[in-house]
Write an enzyme that holds these catalytic residues in place. Structure first.
Site, short mmCIF file in Angstrom:
data_model
loop_
_atom_site.label_atom_id
_atom_site.label_comp_id
_atom_site.label_asym_id
_atom_site.label_seq_id
_atom_site.Cartn_x
_atom_site.Cartn_y
_atom_site.Cartn_z
N SER A 18 0.65 -1.17 0.16
CA SER A 18 -0.11 0.00 0.06
C SER A 18 0.78 1.11 -0.21
CB SER A 18 -0.88 -0.03 1.18
OG SER A 18 -1.70 1.18 1.19
N SER A 20 -0.60 4.13 0.80
CA SER A 20 -1.50 5.14 1.59
C SER A 20 -0.28 5.52 2.75
CB SER A 20 -2.51 4.34 2.17
OG SER A 20 -3.48 4.15 0.99
N LYS A 69 -12.84 -4.64 2.08
CA LYS A 69 -13.56 -3.49 1.55
C LYS A 69 -15.19 -3.60 1.62
CE LYS A 69 -11.65 -0.57 -1.73
NZ LYS A 69 -10.99 -0.10 -2.64
N ASP A 81 -24.16 6.94 1.36
CA ASP A 81 -25.00 6.65 0.17
C ASP A 81 -24.09 5.79 -0.78
OD1 ASP A 81 -27.12 7.23 1.46
OD2 ASP A 81 -27.53 8.93 0.36
N ASN A 90 -13.72 2.20 1.54
CA ASN A 90 -12.36 2.26 1.74
C ASN A 90 -11.84 3.25 2.93
OD1 ASN A 90 -12.81 4.47 0.60
ND2 ASN A 90 -11.37 4.72 -0.97
N ASP A 106 -13.58 6.18 -3.56
CA ASP A 106 -12.88 6.22 -4.94
C ASP A 106 -13.46 6.94 -6.14
OD1 ASP A 106 -11.04 4.19 -4.00
OD2 ASP A 106 -12.16 2.44 -4.11
N GLY A 132 -13.66 -2.98 -18.08
CA GLY A 132 -13.77 -3.52 -16.77
C GLY A 132 -15.00 -3.40 -15.77
N ALA A 133 -15.16 -4.39 -14.71
CA ALA A 133 -16.42 -4.57 -14.30
C ALA A 133 -16.08 -4.97 -12.80
CB ALA A 133 -17.26 -5.11 -14.85
N GLY A 134 -14.87 -4.61 -12.28
CA GLY A 134 -14.67 -4.87 -10.89
C GLY A 134 -14.92 -3.94 -9.98
P1 ATR Z 1 -10.63 -3.91 -8.96
O1 ATR Z 1 -11.37 -4.33 -7.59
O2 ATR Z 1 -9.40 -3.55 -8.75
O3 ATR Z 1 -11.48 -3.54 -10.05
P2 ATR Z 1 -11.04 -6.90 -9.96
O4 ATR Z 1 -12.21 -7.07 -9.52
O5 ATR Z 1 -10.17 -7.97 -9.80
O6 ATR Z 1 -10.31 -5.69 -9.29
O7 ATR Z 1 -11.20 -6.52 -11.53
C1 ATR Z 1 -10.15 -6.51 -12.54
C2 ATR Z 1 -10.79 -6.20 -13.65
O8 ATR Z 1 -9.70 -6.47 -14.71
C3 ATR Z 1 -11.71 -6.98 -14.11
O9 ATR Z 1 -12.81 -6.16 -14.87
C4 ATR Z 1 -11.10 -8.17 -14.90
O10 ATR Z 1 -12.07 -8.62 -15.94
P3 ATR Z 1 -12.77 -10.06 -15.51
O11 ATR Z 1 -14.01 -9.73 -14.62
O12 ATR Z 1 -13.18 -10.96 -16.69
O13 ATR Z 1 -11.87 -10.99 -14.70
C5 ATR Z 1 -10.07 -7.40 -15.65
N1 ATR Z 1 -8.99 -8.22 -16.09
C6 ATR Z 1 -8.01 -8.34 -15.25
N2 ATR Z 1 -7.20 -9.19 -16.08
C7 ATR Z 1 -7.65 -9.30 -17.34
C8 ATR Z 1 -7.22 -9.87 -18.78
N3 ATR Z 1 -6.06 -10.53 -18.78
N4 ATR Z 1 -8.01 -9.50 -19.93
C9 ATR Z 1 -9.20 -8.88 -19.61
N5 ATR Z 1 -9.61 -8.28 -18.41
C10 ATR Z 1 -8.71 -8.45 -17.30
#
Ligand code: ATR
Length: 277
Positions: A18, A20, A69, A81, A90, A106, A132-134
């Site tokens: 980290s 931080s 988290k 909210d 966080n 964030d 991305g969807a994390g």
């Molecule tokens: P965070 O909370 O930091 O966003 P996460 O939940 O692990 O971390 O999300 C990582 C993102 O990177 C996800 O969208 C992941 O895609 P998946 O949902 O399909 O796992 C994306 N990601 C990581 N490695 C990848 C790769 N090699 N190709 C495409 N997307 C990747």
């Protein structure tokens, strides 16, 4: 007035990586505040006990990182909210009345950094394209929805995760297949990479940028390296680029202010301190 030395820290596991502590201790020093900010590796099984004990030990709050988290939302007395919307916190504030207040900064960090690094961007400039969807994507999408971006195009390697974000955030979100992610960039006013692609040791983000307008803003949440291959490609097209370090720095300011009473400034010196780490 209490003459206790205020303590804060970051809880996670692992926590050694980290940035931080370096950032928060730099600000403490800079503003002459006699406090300390400590990294604490806390296992999931010990989390509840730790949150009971820390306020009694003089802690005014903590940042929270992986894997706590989401769990801390269930242990907090009050949840903002935006933390509830994102489904994770966080930043925890240990209030004087003993209550734990959970926040998620964030999305704030993303938006504040965007406003400073791309001052010409406005919410109604046009659609946003998010990769991305994390957890980071949730915060970014929540902040884009909040400021009134008209349309959010979303693509993720695992489509189901993008579909579930659409189910939560509603009709403004349009999901694209990962292989067609290049298509969502056509006409987008802003593009945000929230995946880990482009980070040191990871493959590059290979989305075609043919449709990218030079007027678009391109943001990366990856900050190692600071100039990711995506940002380099976007800069060659003429886009305004926004690196991930600013989001990291700005998400830290609300916590510092709540704990120590001063809103810290994110300036070049602050960036240099973290880059020198
Ligand atoms: P965070 O909370 O930091 O966003 P996460 O939940 O692990 O971390 O999300 C990582 C993102 O990177 C996800 O969208 C992941 O895609 P998946 O949902 O399909 O796992 C994306 N990601 C990581 N490695 C990848 C790769 N090699 N190709 C495409 N997307 C990747």
């Amino acid at each position: 007035m209490s003459n206790k030395i205020p303590l804060a820290g970051v809880i996670g596991s692992p926590v050694a990586h980290s940035k931080s502590p370096r950032l928060q201790n730099y600000w403490l020093h800079r503003y002459g505040i006699p406090g300390y900010y400590i990294p604490m590796d806390i296992a999931q099984a010990d989390l509840r006990q730790a949150l009971d004990a820390l306020p009694r030990m003089g802690f005014v709050g903590v940042n929270v990182t992986i894997p706590h988290k989401e769990t801390v939302l269930g242990l907090a007395d009050l949840v903002t909210d935006r933390a509830a919307l994102i489904g994770a916190a966080n930043t925890l504030i240990f209030r004087k009345d003993g209550k734990i207040h959970a926040d998620n900064t964030d999305g704030y960090g993303f938006m504040e950094n965007l406003r400073r690094a791309a001052p010409d961007w406005v919410a109604n400039s046009g659609p946003a394209a998010v990769l991305g969807a994390g957890g980071a994507a949730r915060a970014v999408i929540a902040s884009l929805v909040e400021v009134g971006v008209p349309e959010i195009r979303l693509s993720n390697r695992t489509r189901a995760r993008a579909d579930s974000l659409k189910a939560e955030f509603g009709a403004k979100v349009h999901v694209y297949d990962w292989v067609q992610a290049g298509n969502m960039i056509d006409g987008a006013a802003i593009m945000v990479n929230t995946t880990s692609l482009g980070m040191v040791g990871k493959p590059e983000l290979r989305v075609p940028l043919d449709g990218l307008s030079p007027d678009a803003v391109v943001c990366d949440i990856v900050y190692t390296p600071l100039r990711t291959p995506l940002l380099e490609r976007a800069a060659r097209i003429g886009c305004t680029t926004v690196d991930g370090l600013g989001m990291l720095l700005h998400q830290a300011t609300p916590g510092f202010e709540r704990w120590f009473g001063i809103r810290p400034d994110v300036d070049e010196k602050t960036r240099a301190v973290i880059l020198g780490a």
